[in-house]
Design a protein around this motif. Structure first.
Motif, mmCIF file in Angstrom:
data_model
loop_
_atom_site.group_PDB
_atom_site.id
_atom_site.type_symbol
_atom_site.label_atom_id
_atom_site.label_comp_id
_atom_site.label_asym_id
_atom_site.label_seq_id
_atom_site.Cartn_x
_atom_site.Cartn_y
_atom_site.Cartn_z
ATOM 1 N N ARG A 67 0.835 -1.212 0.000
ATOM 2 C CA ARG A 67 0.000 0.000 0.000
ATOM 3 C C ARG A 67 0.864 1.254 0.000
ATOM 4 N NH1 ARG A 67 -4.680 0.354 4.039
ATOM 5 N NH2 ARG A 67 -5.413 1.819 2.458
ATOM 6 N N LEU B 258 9.816 6.537 -5.527
ATOM 7 C CA LEU B 258 9.849 5.205 -6.131
ATOM 8 C C LEU B 258 11.056 5.065 -7.056
ATOM 9 C CD1 LEU B 258 7.649 2.809 -6.113
ATOM 10 C CD2 LEU B 258 7.217 3.527 -8.455
ATOM 11 N N PRO C 250 11.760 3.235 -10.191
ATOM 12 C CA PRO C 250 11.101 2.397 -11.208
ATOM 13 C C PRO C 250 11.987 1.252 -11.694
ATOM 14 C CG PRO C 250 10.769 4.726 -11.681
ATOM 15 C CD PRO C 250 11.797 4.656 -10.583
ATOM 16 N N ALA D 14 3.722 5.687 -5.515
ATOM 17 C CA ALA D 14 3.662 5.654 -6.983
ATOM 18 C C ALA D 14 2.550 6.553 -7.509
ATOM 19 C CB ALA D 14 3.461 4.218 -7.468
ATOM 20 N N ALA D 15 1.442 6.644 -6.762
ATOM 21 C CA ALA D 15 0.287 7.411 -7.231
ATOM 22 C C ALA D 15 0.476 8.915 -7.055
ATOM 23 C CB ALA D 15 -0.972 6.960 -6.491
ATOM 24 N N HIS D 16 1.484 9.305 -6.272
ATOM 25 C CA HIS D 16 1.763 10.735 -6.108
ATOM 26 C C HIS D 16 2.483 11.280 -7.342
ATOM 27 C CE1 HIS D 16 0.558 10.666 -1.904
ATOM 28 N NE2 HIS D 16 0.797 11.951 -1.821
ATOM 29 N N ASP D 17 2.326 12.573 -7.529
ATOM 30 C CA ASP D 17 2.974 13.277 -8.641
ATOM 31 C C ASP D 17 4.479 12.972 -8.671
ATOM 32 O OD1 ASP D 17 2.878 15.029 -10.790
ATOM 33 O OD2 ASP D 17 3.453 16.743 -9.555
ATOM 34 N N GLY D 18 4.945 12.453 -9.791
ATOM 35 C CA GLY D 18 6.367 12.158 -9.936
ATOM 36 C C GLY D 18 6.842 10.951 -9.144
ATOM 37 N N GLY D 19 5.890 10.171 -8.579
ATOM 38 C CA GLY D 19 6.284 8.995 -7.790
ATOM 39 C C GLY D 19 7.036 9.357 -6.527
ATOM 40 N N LEU E 286 3.922 1.605 -1.142
ATOM 41 C CA LEU E 286 4.528 1.759 -2.467
ATOM 42 C C LEU E 286 3.514 2.284 -3.476
ATOM 43 C CD1 LEU E 286 6.841 -1.289 -3.266
ATOM 44 C CD2 LEU E 286 7.490 1.105 -3.049
ATOM 45 N N SER E 287 2.290 1.753 -3.426
ATOM 46 C CA SER E 287 1.294 2.186 -4.411
ATOM 47 C C SER E 287 0.872 3.632 -4.153
ATOM 48 C CB SER E 287 0.078 1.242 -4.410
ATOM 49 O OG SER E 287 -0.796 1.524 -3.346
ATOM 50 N N ILE E 288 0.863 4.055 -2.888
ATOM 51 C CA ILE E 288 0.532 5.462 -2.579
ATOM 52 C C ILE E 288 1.654 6.377 -3.084
ATOM 53 C CG2 ILE E 288 0.127 7.146 -0.736
ATOM 54 C CD1 ILE E 288 -1.066 4.748 0.909
#
Lengths: 123, 123
Positions: free
Chosen positions: B44, B99, B101, B50-55, B46-48
């Motif tokens: 969760r 993050l 990638p 990732a979902a933010h602007d620019g990771g 990591l996904s939060i």
């Protein structure tokens, strides 16, 4: 240190998430599937099965390469079967395990989408 | 039941693996990386991120969504940082997590190659 709840004044640090994040239920399910994979013996067993012709291997071909007892190998294969990564079929005295490509691909695609960083919108 | 070691007579059940299987060292390393991911809270987080602007997300944006204490969230973020999935940067009073990638993509590509079933060569 307590912080004042000031609904009209967002703190300088905080920006809301822009993309969609993982919910608790999906997180539990995905973590459970990953746990089945997150073991060196199970990874080796899966890779040995995958490396066999047609992605299918007899249990008799799996014990020696990983250097563990047959009951231990069977336990790990049960975990992989229950997680859906392989199917098991008994033929004569031996059990045969077949990789389920859709299970592997599905997990990897799901993780790929979930953990793709949202591009920056700042210039 | 003991089986006779008959090097000149392969048993009917057994076919040698045709592709290349995972070695013990790589299996340990891959399992360790997967274990860092195989936790619902860490998925969760990591996904939060990732979902933010620019990771990239401030730790102050990560505590509330997962509903855990700041020390617990910090522990999980430390595991993710040590596994290479995120980097941490302190700016003022807050830590920011970004993050990586390549770490996610590298793991998924490695697993994809490793667990791709070898096509059947039988007609």
């Amino acid at each position: 240190m307590a912080r004042d709840p000031l609904p009209t004044a967002p703190t300088a640090c905080c920006t809301p998430p822009a993309g969609s994040a993982l919910g608790p239920h999906d997180a539990e399910r995905t973590a459970r599937t990953l746990k089945a994979l997150a073991d060196p013996t199970r990874l080796r067993l899966l890779s040995i099965i995958a490396a066999h012709d047609g992605g299918e291997a007899c249990v008799c071909d799996l014990v020696d390469p990983v250097g563990l007892s047959q009951p231990t190998v069977s336990h790990h294969l049960k975990v992989l079967t229950e997680a859906g990564f392989v199917t098991r079929e008994k033929r004569g005295v031996w059990a045969y395990y077949t990789l389920v490509p859709d299970a592997v691909d599905g997990l990897l695609t799901h993780l790929g989408h979930l953990l793709a960083a949202r591009p920056s919108t700042s210039p």
